[in-house]
Design a protein around this motif. Sequence first.
Motif, short mmCIF file in Angstrom:
data_model
loop_
_atom_site.label_atom_id
_atom_site.label_comp_id
_atom_site.label_asym_id
_atom_site.label_seq_id
_atom_site.Cartn_x
_atom_site.Cartn_y
_atom_site.Cartn_z
N VAL A 68 16.24 45.32 -4.53
CA VAL A 68 17.24 44.39 -4.91
C VAL A 68 18.12 44.73 -6.34
O VAL A 68 19.33 44.79 -6.48
CB VAL A 68 16.96 43.01 -4.54
CG1 VAL A 68 18.03 42.14 -5.37
CG2 VAL A 68 16.59 42.59 -3.44
N GLU A 69 17.18 44.78 -7.21
CA GLU A 69 17.37 45.13 -8.52
C GLU A 69 18.35 46.46 -8.74
O GLU A 69 19.50 46.64 -9.57
CB GLU A 69 16.37 45.54 -9.65
CG GLU A 69 15.89 44.00 -9.70
CD GLU A 69 14.39 44.09 -10.52
OE1 GLU A 69 14.13 45.14 -10.96
OE2 GLU A 69 13.69 43.06 -10.79
N GLU A 70 18.12 47.50 -7.69
CA GLU A 70 18.89 48.75 -7.82
C GLU A 70 20.15 48.56 -7.07
O GLU A 70 20.72 49.66 -6.73
CB GLU A 70 17.94 49.84 -7.30
CG GLU A 70 16.62 50.17 -8.26
CD GLU A 70 15.62 51.41 -7.72
OE1 GLU A 70 16.39 52.03 -6.66
OE2 GLU A 70 14.97 51.73 -8.39
N GLY A 71 20.45 47.49 -6.34
CA GLY A 71 21.58 47.22 -5.97
C GLY A 71 21.73 47.37 -4.48
O GLY A 71 22.94 47.49 -3.87
N ASP B 245 6.99 39.71 -0.66
CA ASP B 245 8.15 40.22 -1.42
C ASP B 245 9.47 40.13 -0.62
O ASP B 245 10.56 40.40 -1.45
CB ASP B 245 7.84 41.37 -2.16
CG ASP B 245 7.86 42.77 -1.47
OD1 ASP B 245 8.15 42.84 -0.31
OD2 ASP B 245 8.09 43.88 -2.10
N PHE B 246 9.38 40.13 0.62
CA PHE B 246 10.83 39.95 1.17
C PHE B 246 11.56 38.79 0.74
O PHE B 246 12.83 38.45 0.95
CB PHE B 246 10.62 39.76 2.69
CG PHE B 246 11.73 39.83 3.62
CD1 PHE B 246 12.45 40.92 3.41
CD2 PHE B 246 12.31 38.66 4.38
CE1 PHE B 246 13.88 40.92 4.22
CE2 PHE B 246 13.42 38.50 5.12
CZ PHE B 246 14.13 39.83 5.23
N SER B 247 10.82 37.79 -0.04
CA SER B 247 11.58 36.44 -0.63
C SER B 247 12.77 37.04 -1.50
O SER B 247 13.52 36.27 -1.83
CB SER B 247 10.34 35.90 -1.49
OG SER B 247 9.72 36.74 -2.26
N TYR B 248 12.63 38.25 -2.22
CA TYR B 248 13.61 38.89 -3.19
C TYR B 248 14.91 38.95 -2.34
O TYR B 248 16.13 38.62 -2.64
CB TYR B 248 13.20 40.03 -3.96
CG TYR B 248 12.19 39.53 -4.85
CD1 TYR B 248 12.17 38.91 -6.16
CD2 TYR B 248 10.83 40.27 -4.80
CE1 TYR B 248 11.31 38.98 -7.04
CE2 TYR B 248 9.82 40.06 -5.53
CZ TYR B 248 9.95 39.20 -6.79
OH TYR B 248 8.93 38.99 -7.53
N MET B 249 14.70 39.70 -1.16
CA MET B 249 15.83 39.91 -0.49
C MET B 249 16.57 38.69 0.18
O MET B 249 17.66 38.75 0.42
CB MET B 249 15.45 41.04 0.75
CG MET B 249 15.04 42.29 0.36
SD MET B 249 14.81 43.38 1.70
CE MET B 249 14.44 45.00 0.67
N LEU B 250 15.80 37.51 0.65
CA LEU B 250 16.20 36.35 0.93
C LEU B 250 17.00 35.53 -0.09
O LEU B 250 17.65 34.71 0.04
CB LEU B 250 15.13 35.56 1.56
CG LEU B 250 14.76 35.82 3.03
CD1 LEU B 250 13.52 35.30 3.75
CD2 LEU B 250 15.93 36.21 3.82
N GLN B 251 16.44 35.84 -1.23
CA GLN B 251 17.03 35.15 -2.57
C GLN B 251 18.72 35.82 -2.62
O GLN B 251 19.32 35.10 -3.29
CB GLN B 251 16.36 35.36 -3.84
CG GLN B 251 15.16 34.45 -3.93
CD GLN B 251 14.69 34.61 -5.38
OE1 GLN B 251 14.63 35.79 -5.92
NE2 GLN B 251 13.85 33.68 -5.94
N ALA B 252 18.60 37.17 -2.33
CA ALA B 252 19.90 37.89 -2.45
C ALA B 252 20.78 37.56 -1.30
O ALA B 252 22.10 37.64 -1.57
CB ALA B 252 19.80 39.48 -2.48
#
Length: 387
Positions: A146-149, A334-341
């Motif tokens: 996610v950080e890498e866009g 850590d799929f949580s990060y994708m669901l935040q995005a």
Amino acid sequence: MPVVNRIADFAADMTEWRRHLHQIPELGLDCPETAGFVVERLRDFGVDEIHEGIARTGVVAIIEGQGAGPTIGLRADMDALPIVEATGLPHASQRPGRMHACGHDGHTTMLLGAARYLAETRNFAGRVALIFQPAEENGGGAGVMVEEGVMDRFDIAEVYALHNAPGFDAGAFYTNPGPIMAAVDTFHIHVRGVGGHGALPQDTRDPVIAAVSIAQAIQTIVSRNHYALDDLVISITQIHAGTVDNVIPDTAYLNGTVRTFDPAVQQMVMARMQQIVAGQAASFGVEAELDYEVGYPATVNDPDRAGFAASVAREVAGEGRVLAEAGREMGAEDFSYMLQARPGAYLFLGQGAGAGLHHPGYDFNDEIAPIGASFFARLVETAQPAA
């Protein structure tokens, strides 16, 4: 509608892929051989784009559908665990001290199966972004991607993932609208005292007694500092001190995990833990340092997408084999990060009886791979029907 017929046709291929991946487990962000295998299969399938080197060894592939439309993201994790395998199976790990003990070899296989079908049929509008992610177990590969866009770079509108579930009926699904898995933090406590002869404790400042008292006091955070209906788990999982029976050591070490859903509860735990460590250290005349590491956030499904995904799962598994409001659990993902995005949903797919996740006797059930691949395929076709 059960398993998609075309996917059932290459179920044997999926078993072969999965068992190959099981033999070559890789850890963290360093999954080059796994990623290479994924890329070879994707090229064979004729996907439109393959992008490598995201989050070091992550891969994103694009399949174009029929006509304009949004991009739907489907994610599978690729990494394994530092566990010595004890299955004794012909396809057991060939890498000593590493094994696929969480089924990520199966998750990758299910997404590859969906990719093969979708690249052949293209019975959908818009695009599919196939996300093969390293470092779910440790390293937060989803967050790195996610950080890498990846969400903006590939214009992903929504995103979905599956995880196998030992002990739940094989081929059945469950999920939850809203929170489904907890945030996970890790703490380390280093206690420094003054050691000495075990027969002369009065000449020491015993770090062992201080460590035990800190451990006991930390447990009162759950029982006395938070509302009983707010989910919270604090587990001390390691205590290390000393090397011999007649010597009081200079140091002691504690380690553990914190699981929460509410950020306010998380902040309360952090504050109370700091107070407890400082207070207990002072009372025993030792020094103690708390290192509190904030980890993966809570995994929170979009309620509408979770409901939609459950409806697709019913098509594949049958009306009575999908639990759409299963509640939340204290594991983390850590799929949580994708669901935040982006909005989306995370579901579990039962794999039947057998050893649990992270157990040296675990093995993915190959019979459920076509079910997971069919779910991914039908999710795309239903969300983005061709004109």
